[in-house]
Scaffold this motif. Structure first.
Motif, PDB file in Angstrom:
ATOM      1  N   ASP A 211      30.062  43.252  27.061  1.00 51.06           N
ATOM      2  CA  ASP A 211      31.221  42.535  26.520  1.00 51.06           C
ATOM      3  C   ASP A 211      31.886  41.783  27.669  1.00 51.06           C
ATOM      4  O   ASP A 211      32.580  42.384  28.498  1.00 51.06           O
ATOM      5  N   ALA A 212      31.682  40.469  27.719  1.00 52.90           N
ATOM      6  CA  ALA A 212      32.194  39.689  28.845  1.00 52.90           C
ATOM      7  C   ALA A 212      33.711  39.771  28.948  1.00 52.90           C
ATOM      8  O   ALA A 212      34.271  39.742  30.045  1.00 52.90           O
ATOM      9  N   GLY A 213      34.393  39.898  27.817  1.00 49.01           N
ATOM     10  CA  GLY A 213      35.848  39.961  27.835  1.00 49.01           C
ATOM     11  C   GLY A 213      36.405  41.182  28.529  1.00 49.01           C
ATOM     12  O   GLY A 213      37.573  41.211  28.931  1.00 49.01           O
ATOM     13  N   SER A 214      35.575  42.225  28.703  1.00 48.62           N
ATOM     14  CA  SER A 214      36.042  43.454  29.353  1.00 48.62           C
ATOM     15  C   SER A 214      35.930  43.397  30.867  1.00 48.62           C
ATOM     16  O   SER A 214      36.420  44.302  31.560  1.00 48.62           O
ATOM     17  N   LEU A 215      35.309  42.363  31.417  1.00 46.35           N
ATOM     18  CA  LEU A 215      35.080  42.276  32.857  1.00 46.35           C
ATOM     19  C   LEU A 215      36.328  41.775  33.579  1.00 46.35           C
ATOM     20  O   LEU A 215      36.974  40.823  33.151  1.00 46.35           O
ATOM     21  N   GLN A 216      36.637  42.414  34.699  1.00 48.28           N
ATOM     22  CA  GLN A 216      37.791  42.026  35.504  1.00 48.28           C
ATOM     23  C   GLN A 216      37.351  41.215  36.719  1.00 48.28           C
ATOM     24  O   GLN A 216      36.557  41.703  37.539  1.00 48.28           O
ATOM     25  N   PRO A 217      37.836  39.985  36.868  1.00 50.82           N
ATOM     26  CA  PRO A 217      37.535  39.210  38.078  1.00 50.82           C
ATOM     27  C   PRO A 217      38.283  39.765  39.294  1.00 50.82           C
ATOM     28  O   PRO A 217      39.430  40.221  39.180  1.00 50.82           O
ATOM     29  N   VAL A 218      37.620  39.714  40.426  1.00 48.94           N
ATOM     30  CA  VAL A 218      38.223  40.097  41.704  1.00 48.94           C
ATOM     31  C   VAL A 218      38.029  38.924  42.650  1.00 48.94           C
ATOM     32  O   VAL A 218      36.892  38.488  42.883  1.00 48.94           O
ATOM     33  N   VAL A 219      39.117  38.399  43.192  1.00 48.84           N
ATOM     34  CA  VAL A 219      39.046  37.213  44.042  1.00 48.84           C
ATOM     35  C   VAL A 219      39.712  37.483  45.385  1.00 48.84           C
ATOM     36  O   VAL A 219      40.555  38.381  45.509  1.00 48.84           O
ATOM     37  N   GLU A 220      39.305  36.704  46.363  1.00 46.30           N
ATOM     38  CA  GLU A 220      39.958  36.712  47.673  1.00 46.30           C
ATOM     39  C   GLU A 220      40.802  35.449  47.786  1.00 46.30           C
ATOM     40  O   GLU A 220      40.282  34.334  47.680  1.00 46.30           O
ATOM     41  N   VAL A 221      42.100  35.626  47.985  1.00 46.41           N
ATOM     42  CA  VAL A 221      43.023  34.498  48.088  1.00 46.41           C
ATOM     43  C   VAL A 221      43.815  34.654  49.385  1.00 46.41           C
ATOM     44  O   VAL A 221      44.554  35.632  49.555  1.00 46.41           O
ATOM     45  N   ASP A 222      43.644  33.703  50.291  1.00 47.50           N
ATOM     46  CA  ASP A 222      44.359  33.740  51.579  1.00 47.50           C
ATOM     47  C   ASP A 222      44.173  35.070  52.291  1.00 47.50           C
ATOM     48  O   ASP A 222      45.125  35.650  52.851  1.00 47.50           O
ATOM     49  N   GLY A 223      42.942  35.588  52.256  1.00 45.80           N
ATOM     50  CA  GLY A 223      42.623  36.822  52.961  1.00 45.80           C
ATOM     51  C   GLY A 223      42.990  38.086  52.229  1.00 45.80           C
ATOM     52  O   GLY A 223      42.742  39.182  52.737  1.00 45.80           O
ATOM     53  N   GLU A 224      43.579  37.977  51.050  1.00 43.48           N
ATOM     54  CA  GLU A 224      43.979  39.143  50.274  1.00 43.48           C
ATOM     55  C   GLU A 224      43.064  39.284  49.048  1.00 43.48           C
ATOM     56  O   GLU A 224      42.645  38.289  48.458  1.00 43.48           O
ATOM     57  N   THR A 225      42.771  40.541  48.675  1.00 41.76           N
ATOM     58  CA  THR A 225      41.982  40.811  47.480  1.00 41.76           C
ATOM     59  C   THR A 225      42.916  40.940  46.290  1.00 41.76           C
ATOM     60  O   THR A 225      43.893  41.697  46.329  1.00 41.76           O
ATOM     61  N   VAL A 226      42.623  40.196  45.226  1.00 40.48           N
ATOM     62  CA  VAL A 226      43.442  40.207  44.014  1.00 40.48           C
ATOM     63  C   VAL A 226      42.552  40.616  42.842  1.00 40.48           C
ATOM     64  O   VAL A 226      41.519  39.989  42.593  1.00 40.48           O
ATOM     65  N   VAL A 227      42.948  41.673  42.141  1.00 38.00           N
ATOM     66  CA  VAL A 227      42.219  42.148  40.968  1.00 38.00           C
ATOM     67  C   VAL A 227      42.948  41.623  39.730  1.00 38.00           C
ATOM     68  O   VAL A 227      44.116  41.956  39.500  1.00 38.00           O
ATOM     69  N   LEU A 228      42.249  40.803  38.943  1.00 40.61           N
ATOM     70  CA  LEU A 228      42.854  40.163  37.785  1.00 40.61           C
ATOM     71  C   LEU A 228      42.637  40.991  36.523  1.00 40.61           C
ATOM     72  O   LEU A 228      41.784  41.882  36.492  1.00 40.61           O
TER      73      LEU A 228
END
Length: 238
Positions: A211-228
């Protein structure tokens, strides 16, 4: 839809320079290195230096400095071209291996692009299992597995008209086991925007069962990890 907290995810994994660090097993994973992508772009008419070897090695050195892993897994599509490996590609590959092997054990997992890799490197594997984790490239079904770590789809997410390579995390989404999808390691790969993708839109047969809708993106922004939040929630506010 339930979501894993940032604190819980970061207590288990490190995310840095498109590499994953699995704390439980002291192992780093990088997927879709695509050595030779710069060479292919040059042949297609992009005639300015891209400094691929220097860029890839600098990223690997930064990851080694950050995590000091015991094992580093290169998770498939290590080479870009299916049918040829030039001398410069081999030299870049050997320089990367020398950088990594000076600090840790290296495991080479084959991907869909790596038809030439066994002839160049030897000692390749189709999967790596350790301590309840399974690393496969993702172009084939997984079979029995632990927490799955895959590449292959090059996910990226668009936020405020900017695109960021991203990891995708799903708790218990594949056969009751957790799933981590890796971004492309090579920064020359733009990634595929996943904001509105459904399971049928992914390349990996593994992701087409999730289920693609259940996946949480994790990104690196300005050296910080952000869990969406999970993609389903992001779509509602897009």
């Amino acid at each position: 839809m339930s979501a894993v907290s940032e604190a819980d995810l970061l207590s288990r994994f490190g995310f840095y320079r498109s590499a994953l660090y699995i704390r439980d097993i002291d192992t780093c994973v990088a997927s879709d290195i695509h050595i030779g992508l710069a060479e292919t772009l040059y042949r297609q008419g992009l005639h300015f230096p891209l400094h691929e070897e220097e860029t890839l090695i600098e990223r690997f050195e930064a990851i080694l400095d950050r995590f000091n892993p015991a094992v580093f897994v290169l998770d498939g599509d290590i080479f870009h071209a299916f049918d040829r490996v030039s001398r410069s590609v081999v030299e870049t590959f050997e320089a990367i291996l020398a950088t990594l092997r000076s600090e840790c054990e290296v495991v080479l997992v084959t991907g869909s692009h790596d038809t030439m890799l066994p002839a160049v490197a030897g000692g390749t594997v189709e999967r790596y299992d350790r301590g309840g984790y399974t690393v496969v490239h993702g172009d084939r079904p997984a079979g029995d597995h632990g927490t799955l770590v895959i590449g292959h789809d090059h996910p990226a997410i668009e936020i405020d008209m900017a695109r960021f390579p991203c990891f995708l995390y799903g708790e218990g989404v594949f056969g009751g086991k957790d799933l981590v999808v890796m971004p492309a390691y090579n920064p020359l790969s733009p990634g595929v925007t996943i904001n509105h993708m459904q399971r049928r839109d992914f390349l990996s047969p593994i992701l087409r069962r999730v289920d693609a809708g259940s996946l949480q993106p994790v990104v690196e922004v300005d050296g910080e990890t952000v869990v969406l939040p999970p993609l389903a929630g992001i779509r509602r506010f897009a």
